[in-house]
Scaffold this active site. Structure first.
Site, PDB file in Angstrom:
ATOM      1  CD  GLU A   1       3.050 -16.095   4.687  1.00  0.00           C
ATOM      2  OE1 GLU A   1       2.129 -15.386   4.234  1.00  0.00           O
ATOM      3  OE2 GLU A   1       4.021 -15.649   5.296  1.00  0.00           O
TER       4      GLU A   1
ATOM      5  CB  CYS B   1       1.700 -11.671   5.240  1.00  0.00           C
ATOM      6  SG  CYS B   1       2.816 -12.538   6.327  1.00  0.00           S
TER       7      CYS B   1
HETATM    8  P1  NDP Z   1       6.254 -10.029  -4.927  1.00  0.00           P
HETATM    9  O1  NDP Z   1       5.292 -11.077  -4.571  1.00  0.00           O
HETATM   10  O2  NDP Z   1       6.339  -9.591  -6.333  1.00  0.00           O
HETATM   11  O3  NDP Z   1       7.727 -10.491  -4.457  1.00  0.00           O
HETATM   12  C1  NDP Z   1       7.974 -11.520  -3.521  1.00  0.00           C
HETATM   13  C2  NDP Z   1       9.066 -12.442  -4.050  1.00  0.00           C
HETATM   14  O4  NDP Z   1       8.575 -13.138  -5.178  1.00  0.00           O
HETATM   15  C3  NDP Z   1      10.308 -11.714  -4.533  1.00  0.00           C
HETATM   16  O5  NDP Z   1      11.436 -12.513  -4.300  1.00  0.00           O
HETATM   17  C4  NDP Z   1      10.057 -11.582  -6.023  1.00  0.00           C
HETATM   18  O6  NDP Z   1      11.239 -11.379  -6.754  1.00  0.00           O
HETATM   19  C5  NDP Z   1       9.432 -12.927  -6.301  1.00  0.00           C
HETATM   20  N1  NDP Z   1       8.611 -13.005  -7.496  1.00  0.00           N
HETATM   21  C6  NDP Z   1       7.671 -12.131  -7.918  1.00  0.00           C
HETATM   22  N2  NDP Z   1       7.095 -12.576  -9.050  1.00  0.00           N
HETATM   23  C7  NDP Z   1       7.690 -13.743  -9.356  1.00  0.00           C
HETATM   24  C8  NDP Z   1       7.549 -14.677 -10.424  1.00  0.00           C
HETATM   25  N3  NDP Z   1       6.659 -14.499 -11.396  1.00  0.00           N
HETATM   26  N4  NDP Z   1       8.340 -15.770 -10.424  1.00  0.00           N
HETATM   27  C9  NDP Z   1       9.223 -15.976  -9.447  1.00  0.00           C
HETATM   28  N5  NDP Z   1       9.424 -15.121  -8.421  1.00  0.00           N
HETATM   29  C10 NDP Z   1       8.648 -14.026  -8.371  1.00  0.00           C
HETATM   30  O7  NDP Z   1       5.972  -8.798  -3.988  1.00  0.00           O
HETATM   31  P2  NDP Z   1       6.282  -7.243  -4.207  1.00  0.00           P
HETATM   32  O8  NDP Z   1       7.613  -6.968  -3.658  1.00  0.00           O
HETATM   33  O9  NDP Z   1       6.071  -6.769  -5.590  1.00  0.00           O
HETATM   34  O10 NDP Z   1       5.153  -6.633  -3.275  1.00  0.00           O
HETATM   35  C11 NDP Z   1       3.853  -6.454  -3.837  1.00  0.00           C
HETATM   36  C12 NDP Z   1       2.790  -6.861  -2.854  1.00  0.00           C
HETATM   37  O11 NDP Z   1       2.926  -8.216  -2.495  1.00  0.00           O
HETATM   38  C13 NDP Z   1       2.829  -6.139  -1.523  1.00  0.00           C
HETATM   39  O12 NDP Z   1       2.282  -4.863  -1.610  1.00  0.00           O
HETATM   40  C14 NDP Z   1       2.051  -7.090  -0.672  1.00  0.00           C
HETATM   41  O13 NDP Z   1       0.689  -6.900  -0.909  1.00  0.00           O
HETATM   42  C15 NDP Z   1       2.475  -8.449  -1.186  1.00  0.00           C
HETATM   43  N6  NDP Z   1       3.549  -9.040  -0.374  1.00  0.00           N
HETATM   44  C16 NDP Z   1       3.227  -9.945   0.590  1.00  0.00           C
HETATM   45  C17 NDP Z   1       4.202 -10.460   1.413  1.00  0.00           C
HETATM   46  C18 NDP Z   1       3.888 -11.435   2.485  1.00  0.00           C
HETATM   47  O14 NDP Z   1       4.588 -11.476   3.500  1.00  0.00           O
HETATM   48  N7  NDP Z   1       2.910 -12.294   2.300  1.00  0.00           N
HETATM   49  C19 NDP Z   1       5.596 -10.052   1.305  1.00  0.00           C
HETATM   50  C20 NDP Z   1       5.847  -9.112   0.222  1.00  0.00           C
HETATM   51  C21 NDP Z   1       4.851  -8.647  -0.559  1.00  0.00           C
HETATM   52  P3  NDP Z   1      11.625  -9.923  -7.335  1.00  0.00           P
HETATM   53  O15 NDP Z   1      11.789  -9.026  -6.159  1.00  0.00           O
HETATM   54  O16 NDP Z   1      12.882 -10.166  -8.060  1.00  0.00           O
HETATM   55  O17 NDP Z   1      10.476  -9.541  -8.211  1.00  0.00           O
END
Ligand code: NDP
Length: 451
Positions: A228, A262
């Site tokens: 998602e 999102c």
């Molecule tokens: P991320 O996608 O980086 O983080 C979401 C989750 O994924 C966190 O638990 C993060 O862990 C984890 N994660 C990130 N990269 C990896 C990886 N390579 N392997 C495993 N787990 C991973 O979002 P951000 O917080 O950096 O936000 C950046 C952008 O993402 C936002 O500006 C928005 O555009 C989008 N976003 C979308 C969401 C939605 O609801 N669809 C929610 C949040 C963000 P960790 O925090 O430890 O990096």
């Protein structure tokens, strides 16, 4: 390594959590595996009783959990408490309906009996974001725990306290130890966990790059994924729409949770004859919004969750202005605080149109006619949700079929609801959460045939 929780409004560090060691992770996976066996043996009714107790605890402790959410990621306390209560009602919904959702589906064949049964698989890994640090976790965990899967959560690094509090809550509700566990682990160290044979699936909510990286790893080890990811949802206002209502809901759908959702209404696509009136109405509402301290009752939008996210929305706004958009309200940044902003004259080629804007920045795009509105709506790599406003419901139903998204809401804002399947197409991901489709994603759909 430690994970820091920072209160975004003041940017003070409020807690530090040491990462789990390799041994701790190994032991947690072992507990998860034992819990899987206990959950299976417990049966659906017992699991539903535990889930009802989890719902009761969420209701009783809504203020406490809400405070933790607001402290870790900055949303207003009223939004945070509402999030906790939504988790409670979803737990109740699924506890009441899981029996029917797991009923084997009888299929007529030449055999004496044949059916598809729905059985749990093992431990499912959930990688979850900070924007709805309870809801995103619960909407996945509830149906899976009820169906008999154990869950391990890798929560976003800035909301470790929420992950641990949810673990404690499920234990207090009566679930077996290990049924739901938070893993304090860096996103760089996920491969051995995804590879572990006890992990039988991975769900991720977050950004597209995170989804690509996790899905690639999961593919390497043949683990099913549900993704998602982000969205750049259009909010289409046709010239015959109820403009006052559309303006009010557009602002809510964009600005709630400080725009960090999102399914926020990120691109307001307005048919030309309605544009001037619509812009005047949304400008008045946006200008009246109070941005600031999430614990004050008059605050409409709190700070953004991290300073880098606020920097990013400022960049997207400034570059869009540089390419010809006009700023009609807000747009001031101090640390994590960003005042709700309104851009008009937004077009393809500007970041406010082309990229996901994950903050309180509204973008008005004027469409020459209804066909242009649909074309603009689909002109994005994302396809999560879409809202469409018109009084002509036959036209709405026809246009809904032309929109490339997982959800279309007519004369309403896009929202997630336990009763309705939720998910996206294109780069917004695949698979579904919620409803019966969400409950089945990580189950073994087992065919049984009796000759
Ligand atoms: P991320 O996608 O980086 O983080 C979401 C989750 O994924 C966190 O638990 C993060 O862990 C984890 N994660 C990130 N990269 C990896 C990886 N390579 N392997 C495993 N787990 C991973 O979002 P951000 O917080 O950096 O936000 C950046 C952008 O993402 C936002 O500006 C928005 O555009 C989008 N976003 C979308 C969401 C939605 O609801 N669809 C929610 C949040 C963000 P960790 O925090 O430890 O990096």
């Amino acid at each position: 390594m430690t994970f820091k929780s920072i209160y975004p409004f003041t940017q003070e560090t409020i807690a530090e959590y040491p990462a789990h060691t390799k041994d701790e992770i190994a032991s947690r996976l072992q507990h998860g595996w034992q819990a899987f066996s206990a959950l299976r043996q417990a049966g659906t009714e017992q699991r539903a009783a535990w889930m009802m107790q989890a719902a009761t605890l969420l209701r009783e402790q809504a203020a406490e959990h809400g405070t933790l959410i607001s402290r870790e990621m900055g949303k207003t306390l009223s939004e945070a408490k509402a999030e906790v209560l939504k988790c409670a009602s979803t737990a109740e919904y699924y506890a009441n309906n899981i029996g029917a959702m797991l009923q084997p589906r009888l299929i007529a064949t030449e055999g004496k009996k044949s059916y598809a049964a729905f059985e749990p698989k093992g431990i499912i890994l959930a990688i979850m974001p900070w924007n709805f640090p309870y809801w995103q976790v619960f909407r996945f965990a509830i149906p899976n725990l009820l169906a008999g899967n154990a869950v391990v959560l890798k929560h976003a690094s800035n909301v470790s306290g929420c992950g641990l509090a949810i673990e404690k809550l499920f234990l207090e509700a009566g679930f077996p130890e290990g049924a739901f566990q938070a893993l304090l682990v860096s996103s760089k160290n996920m491969e051995p966990i995804i590879a572990d044979p006890r992990i039988q699936g991975v769900t991720l909510t977050g950004s597209t790059p995170a989804g690509m990286s996790v899905a690639a790893l999961a593919g390497k080890y043949i683990k099913k994924t549900v993704l998602e990811l982000g969205g750049s949802d259009p909010f289409i206002v046709l010239k015959d729409a109820n403009l006052a209502e559309a303006a009010k809901i557009a602002v809510k759908a964009r600005m709630q949770n400080a725009g960090q959702s999102c399914i926020a209404a990120k691109r307001w696509i307005v048919e030309k004859p309605a544009a001037e009136d619509f812009i005047q109405q949304v400008q008045a509402i946006i200008t009246s919004l109070q941005q600031g301290d999430p614990f004050l009752p008059d605050t409409d939008t709190g700070p953004m969750a991290r300073a880098d996210l606020a920097d990013e929305i400022t960049r997207q706004m400034e570059q869009s202005i540089g390419k010809g958009a006009q700023l009609l309200a807000g747009g001031e940044q101090h640390g994590c605080n960003f005042t709700p902003a309104l851009l008009t004259g937004v077009q393809p080629g500007m970041p406010a149109f082309d990229e996901e804007t994950f903050g309180p920045l509204a973008a008005v795009i004027t469409a020459h006619d209804e066909a242009a509105a649909i074309r603009l709506a689909n002109q994005t790599p994302f396809g999560l949700g879409a809202a469409l406003w018109t009084k002509d419901l036959d036209k709405a139903a026809r246009l809904a079929t032309l929109i490339d998204s997982g959800n279309v809401f007519i004369n309403a804002m896009v929202r997630s609801d336990a009763r309705l399947p939720f998910g996206g197409v294109k780069q917004s991901g695949y698979g579904r959460e919620l409803s019966v489709e969400g409950a089945h994603e990580f189950l073994n759909i087992k065919t049984v045939y009796i000759a």
